[in-house]
Scaffold this motif. Structure first.
Motif, PDB file in Angstrom:
ATOM      1  N   GLU A   1      20.926  35.319 -15.234  1.00  0.00           N
ATOM      2  CA  GLU A   1      20.579  34.258 -16.176  1.00  0.00           C
ATOM      3  C   GLU A   1      21.193  32.907 -15.812  1.00  0.00           C
ATOM      4  O   GLU A   1      21.347  32.025 -16.650  1.00  0.00           O
ATOM      5  N   TYR A   2      21.582  32.802 -14.581  1.00  0.00           N
ATOM      6  CA  TYR A   2      22.046  31.510 -14.076  1.00  0.00           C
ATOM      7  C   TYR A   2      21.036  31.024 -13.050  1.00  0.00           C
ATOM      8  O   TYR A   2      20.511  31.812 -12.268  1.00  0.00           O
ATOM      9  N   GLY A   3      20.783  29.744 -13.096  1.00  0.00           N
ATOM     10  CA  GLY A   3      19.905  29.176 -12.091  1.00  0.00           C
ATOM     11  C   GLY A   3      20.767  28.566 -10.998  1.00  0.00           C
ATOM     12  O   GLY A   3      21.831  28.000 -11.286  1.00  0.00           O
ATOM     13  N   PHE A   4      20.328  28.670  -9.760  1.00  0.00           N
ATOM     14  CA  PHE A   4      21.098  28.141  -8.642  1.00  0.00           C
ATOM     15  C   PHE A   4      20.237  27.262  -7.760  1.00  0.00           C
ATOM     16  O   PHE A   4      19.051  27.527  -7.568  1.00  0.00           O
ATOM     17  N   LEU A   5      20.892  26.268  -7.249  1.00  0.00           N
ATOM     18  CA  LEU A   5      20.250  25.405  -6.277  1.00  0.00           C
ATOM     19  C   LEU A   5      21.251  25.212  -5.137  1.00  0.00           C
ATOM     20  O   LEU A   5      22.383  24.792  -5.368  1.00  0.00           O
ATOM     21  N   LEU A   6      20.822  25.540  -3.954  1.00  0.00           N
ATOM     22  CA  LEU A   6      21.698  25.410  -2.791  1.00  0.00           C
ATOM     23  C   LEU A   6      21.020  24.487  -1.791  1.00  0.00           C
ATOM     24  O   LEU A   6      19.865  24.691  -1.440  1.00  0.00           O
ATOM     25  N   TYR A   7      21.758  23.478  -1.370  1.00  0.00           N
ATOM     26  CA  TYR A   7      21.184  22.497  -0.452  1.00  0.00           C
ATOM     27  C   TYR A   7      22.102  22.340   0.754  1.00  0.00           C
ATOM     28  O   TYR A   7      23.326  22.329   0.601  1.00  0.00           O
ATOM     29  N   GLY A   8      21.540  22.227   1.927  1.00  0.00           N
ATOM     30  CA  GLY A   8      22.382  21.994   3.101  1.00  0.00           C
ATOM     31  C   GLY A   8      21.568  21.795   4.359  1.00  0.00           C
ATOM     32  O   GLY A   8      20.397  22.178   4.430  1.00  0.00           O
ATOM     33  N   PRO A   9      22.196  21.218   5.378  1.00  0.00           N
ATOM     34  CA  PRO A   9      21.485  20.942   6.626  1.00  0.00           C
ATOM     35  C   PRO A   9      21.551  22.127   7.601  1.00  0.00           C
ATOM     36  O   PRO A   9      21.688  21.940   8.803  1.00  0.00           O
ATOM     37  N   GLU A  10      21.510  23.324   7.063  1.00  0.00           N
ATOM     38  CA  GLU A  10      21.586  24.526   7.906  1.00  0.00           C
ATOM     39  C   GLU A  10      20.229  25.207   7.911  1.00  0.00           C
ATOM     40  O   GLU A  10      19.373  24.903   7.084  1.00  0.00           O
ATOM     41  N   ASN A  11      20.047  26.168   8.814  1.00  0.00           N
ATOM     42  CA  ASN A  11      18.741  26.824   8.834  1.00  0.00           C
ATOM     43  C   ASN A  11      18.606  27.794   7.653  1.00  0.00           C
ATOM     44  O   ASN A  11      19.602  28.135   7.000  1.00  0.00           O
ATOM     45  N   LEU A  12      17.383  28.221   7.419  1.00  0.00           N
ATOM     46  CA  LEU A  12      17.106  29.007   6.215  1.00  0.00           C
ATOM     47  C   LEU A  12      17.911  30.303   6.173  1.00  0.00           C
ATOM     48  O   LEU A  12      18.456  30.665   5.118  1.00  0.00           O
ATOM     49  N   SER A  13      18.036  30.980   7.316  1.00  0.00           N
ATOM     50  CA  SER A  13      18.740  32.267   7.281  1.00  0.00           C
ATOM     51  C   SER A  13      20.219  32.077   6.943  1.00  0.00           C
ATOM     52  O   SER A  13      20.834  32.892   6.254  1.00  0.00           O
ATOM     53  N   GLU A  14      20.770  30.960   7.414  1.00  0.00           N
ATOM     54  CA  GLU A  14      22.169  30.654   7.094  1.00  0.00           C
ATOM     55  C   GLU A  14      22.312  30.348   5.598  1.00  0.00           C
ATOM     56  O   GLU A  14      23.275  30.785   4.949  1.00  0.00           O
TER      57      GLU A  14
ATOM     58  N   PRO B   1      29.090  28.397   6.502  1.00  0.00           N
ATOM     59  CA  PRO B   1      29.043  28.211   7.954  1.00  0.00           C
ATOM     60  C   PRO B   1      30.355  27.583   8.436  1.00  0.00           C
ATOM     61  O   PRO B   1      31.023  26.878   7.672  1.00  0.00           O
ATOM     62  N   GLU B   2      30.659  27.799   9.691  1.00  0.00           N
ATOM     63  CA  GLU B   2      31.959  27.372  10.225  1.00  0.00           C
ATOM     64  C   GLU B   2      32.201  25.874  10.015  1.00  0.00           C
ATOM     65  O   GLU B   2      31.315  25.052  10.209  1.00  0.00           O
ATOM     66  N   GLY B   3      33.394  25.566   9.617  1.00  0.00           N
ATOM     67  CA  GLY B   3      33.811  24.154   9.506  1.00  0.00           C
ATOM     68  C   GLY B   3      33.668  23.560   8.118  1.00  0.00           C
ATOM     69  O   GLY B   3      34.209  22.501   7.823  1.00  0.00           O
ATOM     70  N   TYR B   4      32.924  24.212   7.244  1.00  0.00           N
ATOM     71  CA  TYR B   4      32.726  23.634   5.909  1.00  0.00           C
ATOM     72  C   TYR B   4      33.916  23.969   5.008  1.00  0.00           C
ATOM     73  O   TYR B   4      34.348  25.119   4.926  1.00  0.00           O
ATOM     74  N   LEU B   5      34.392  22.951   4.333  1.00  0.00           N
ATOM     75  CA  LEU B   5      35.500  23.136   3.401  1.00  0.00           C
ATOM     76  C   LEU B   5      35.151  22.507   2.064  1.00  0.00           C
ATOM     77  O   LEU B   5      34.313  21.598   1.995  1.00  0.00           O
ATOM     78  N   PHE B   6      35.828  22.948   1.031  1.00  0.00           N
ATOM     79  CA  PHE B   6      35.604  22.373  -0.291  1.00  0.00           C
ATOM     80  C   PHE B   6      35.873  20.871  -0.250  1.00  0.00           C
ATOM     81  O   PHE B   6      36.865  20.426   0.314  1.00  0.00           O
ATOM     82  N   ALA B   7      34.985  20.080  -0.862  1.00  0.00           N
ATOM     83  CA  ALA B   7      35.186  18.620  -0.866  1.00  0.00           C
ATOM     84  C   ALA B   7      35.264  18.062  -2.280  1.00  0.00           C
ATOM     85  O   ALA B   7      36.186  17.333  -2.627  1.00  0.00           O
ATOM     86  N   GLU B   8      34.290  18.418  -3.127  1.00  0.00           N
ATOM     87  CA  GLU B   8      34.225  17.836  -4.469  1.00  0.00           C
ATOM     88  C   GLU B   8      33.643  18.843  -5.441  1.00  0.00           C
ATOM     89  O   GLU B   8      32.926  19.757  -5.042  1.00  0.00           O
ATOM     90  N   ALA B   9      33.957  18.650  -6.726  1.00  0.00           N
ATOM     91  CA  ALA B   9      33.304  19.440  -7.772  1.00  0.00           C
ATOM     92  C   ALA B   9      32.970  18.496  -8.905  1.00  0.00           C
ATOM     93  O   ALA B   9      33.761  17.620  -9.247  1.00  0.00           O
ATOM     94  N   GLU B  10      31.804  18.645  -9.455  1.00  0.00           N
ATOM     95  CA  GLU B  10      31.340  17.695 -10.475  1.00  0.00           C
ATOM     96  C   GLU B  10      30.550  18.453 -11.541  1.00  0.00           C
ATOM     97  O   GLU B  10      29.815  19.390 -11.238  1.00  0.00           O
ATOM     98  N   GLU B  11      30.689  18.021 -12.780  1.00  0.00           N
ATOM     99  CA  GLU B  11      29.936  18.657 -13.859  1.00  0.00           C
ATOM    100  C   GLU B  11      28.964  17.639 -14.440  1.00  0.00           C
ATOM    101  O   GLU B  11      29.364  16.552 -14.830  1.00  0.00           O
ATOM    102  N   ILE B  12      27.694  17.981 -14.449  1.00  0.00           N
ATOM    103  CA  ILE B  12      26.704  17.102 -15.072  1.00  0.00           C
ATOM    104  C   ILE B  12      25.991  17.925 -16.129  1.00  0.00           C
ATOM    105  O   ILE B  12      25.282  18.873 -15.816  1.00  0.00           O
ATOM    106  N   GLY B  13      26.170  17.568 -17.373  1.00  0.00           N
ATOM    107  CA  GLY B  13      25.606  18.367 -18.463  1.00  0.00           C
ATOM    108  C   GLY B  13      26.191  19.768 -18.412  1.00  0.00           C
ATOM    109  O   GLY B  13      27.399  19.945 -18.318  1.00  0.00           O
ATOM    110  N   ASP B  14      25.315  20.778 -18.438  1.00  0.00           N
ATOM    111  CA  ASP B  14      25.775  22.166 -18.380  1.00  0.00           C
ATOM    112  C   ASP B  14      25.891  22.667 -16.943  1.00  0.00           C
ATOM    113  O   ASP B  14      26.281  23.800 -16.713  1.00  0.00           O
ATOM    114  N   SER B  15      25.493  21.846 -16.027  1.00  0.00           N
ATOM    115  CA  SER B  15      25.477  22.343 -14.649  1.00  0.00           C
ATOM    116  C   SER B  15      26.736  21.947 -13.891  1.00  0.00           C
ATOM    117  O   SER B  15      27.334  20.896 -14.138  1.00  0.00           O
TER     118      SER B  15
END
Lengths: 251, 186
Positions: free
Chosen positions: A226-239, A151-165
């Motif tokens: 075979e990859y699991g994904f989790l996406l979290y954000g304060p946007e609506n579901l369709s976005e 969505p408009e305005g979002y930019l890369f901020a951080e990347a982190e590795e925890i275990g295999d994820s």
């Protein structure tokens, strides 16, 4: 009677504190005046340049350390809050008690069943976009998915590795964050605490995905190759679905 | 939501820190020099002071204010005094005000004394009884209204130490008040 004594004690304390505050104020005035005059009398005084850069560098490191710590805490807390057991942890939950089933939704089944219907993967190997993406990511990160749309305005901020994820965080100017976590999918059963949240199933590029929504913050979970994904954000579901459907594969 | 607030605060904190640095570094360095009388020591104290400021930056609301000026001044003074002691290996002589022993270590009694006290025109009568650290403590406690936990955090001492020192300060001041009253009655 007891109430009167309490009132009296309160009054005594208030007056006593007031008296001490009066002395404290005088002490503060004294202190400031003393140092002001000292500063006035030494107009040429300067903080050495070398010391200045040392302090600012130390503050910078301290700030970075705080941010890293905060990001780690955010990720961990976020995962706890949504009560989602990470897709990457190879623990079998088959022995879990059935008694709590009324409040929990078993989601592994549909993810696993749909596993054969792989969603579309768009490999990306070149282009200026990819170079920017790779530049943002920590060294050694490869073979991962990255949002091709945000969505408009979002930019890369951080990347982190925890275990295999791997977790990638995007922020906009008002500091709202979108988090994408990905990791290898094991044949473990996941359970999602379904209490206090709206939830349901949607399609992400033709594959089933599970979503939850709580106070305007949406979490989407699905699998892809075979990859699991989790996406979290304060946007609506369709976005959020749009972000999920336009993931790019970075070799 | 809290996470987002924290992230936002992080960015603001850095800006705030830089504003504090540009506004007060020279002033704080002057404090260090005054106490330590040595540029190297003053530099170390200033560096420690700014680290402490960063740790407590959430307590600073308005950078350019008297409130903030006295807050950073107290931190610098504290760091300078600590460093002075460390370097000189001097033991802190807490206080030789033996008369404090004659007052019960109970806040209620001391509070009653203060509650009855009349505010003197010459406030120096009270101030001269307190050393710099004690003055800092009452400023943080009674003017800035920080909790014992917060004061311990700012001054890098234990909460017990904060309690004990405040109790000692109250007793010292109570003696001044009592003496004053005795004089008046005589």
């Amino acid at each position: 009677m007891v109430q009167n004594i309490n009132e009296l004690n309160k009054a005594i304390k208030a007056r006593s504190d007031g008296f001490l505050a009066y002395i404290a104020q005088a002490a503060e005035e004294d202190m400031l005046e003393e140092f002001n005059s000292w500063e006035r009398n030494n107009p040429d005084l300067k903080v050495p340049k070398e010391l200045e850069s040392r302090i600012l560098n130390t503050a910078d490191e301290f700030h970075k350390k705080q941010k890293r710590k905060q990001l780690r805490n955010n990720c961990i807390r976020f995962l706890k809050m949504t009560a989602i057991i990470m897709l990457v942890v190879a623990i079998s939950f088959s022995g879990l008690l059935i008694s709590a089933e009324a409040f929990r939704l078993k989601i592994f089944d549909f993810i696993f069943e749909n596993n054969k219907e792989f969603t579309k993967v768009v490999p990306v190997e070149s282009g200026s976009n990819v170079l920017t993406i790779k530049k943002n990511l920590p060294e050694g990160w490869q073979g991962l998915f990255y949002p091709g749309y945000l969505p408009e305005g979002y930019l890369f901020a951080e990347a982190e590795e925890i275990g295999d994820s791997k977790t990638i965080v995007f922020k906009n100017k008002s500091q709202a964050i979108i988090i994408l976590t990905q990791g290898p999918l094991y044949e473990s059963e996941m359970r999602v605490n379904n209490e206090g949240v709206e939830s349901g199933e949607v399609l992400v590029d033709g594959s089933s995905a599970f979503w939850t929504s709580r106070k305007g913050e949406v979490t989407l979970i699905w699998n892809q190759n075979e990859y699991g994904f989790l996406l979290y954000g304060p946007e609506n579901l369709s976005e959020m679905i749009k972000i999920a459907e336009e993931l790019l594969y970075i070799k | 939501m809290t996470d987002r607030k924290n992230s936002k605060n992080n960015v603001l904190d850095k800006d705030k820190f830089e504003s504090i640095y540009s506004l007060y570094s020279k002033y704080l360095y002057a404090i260090g020099l005054r106490i330590l009388k040595d540029e190297d020591y003053a530099s170390d104290a200033l560096q420690n002071c700014f680290l402490r400021i960063f740790e407590n930056i959430h307590k600073i609301k308005d950078v350019d204010s008297r409130q903030t000026k006295s807050f950073v001044c107290i931190i610098m003074r504290n760091e300078s005094i600590n460093l002075y002691r460390k370097k000189k290996k001097m033991e802190h002589v807490t206080d030789s005000f033996d008369k404090t022993l004659y007052i019960k270590d109970e806040n209620s009694e001391v509070e009653e004394i203060f509650a009855r006290a009349e505010i003197k025109k010459d406030i120096q009568v009270y101030l001269k009884e307190l050393n710099e650290e004690e003055r800092d403590l009452i400023i943080l406690k009674y003017l800035k209204e920080y909790s014992h936990e917060e004061i311990a955090d700012i001054l890098h001492i234990s909460q017990d130490s904060v309690r004990q020192r405040l109790s000692r300060i109250r007793k010292k001041l109570a003696i001044v008040v009592m003496k004053d009253k005795e004089k008046e009655e005589a």
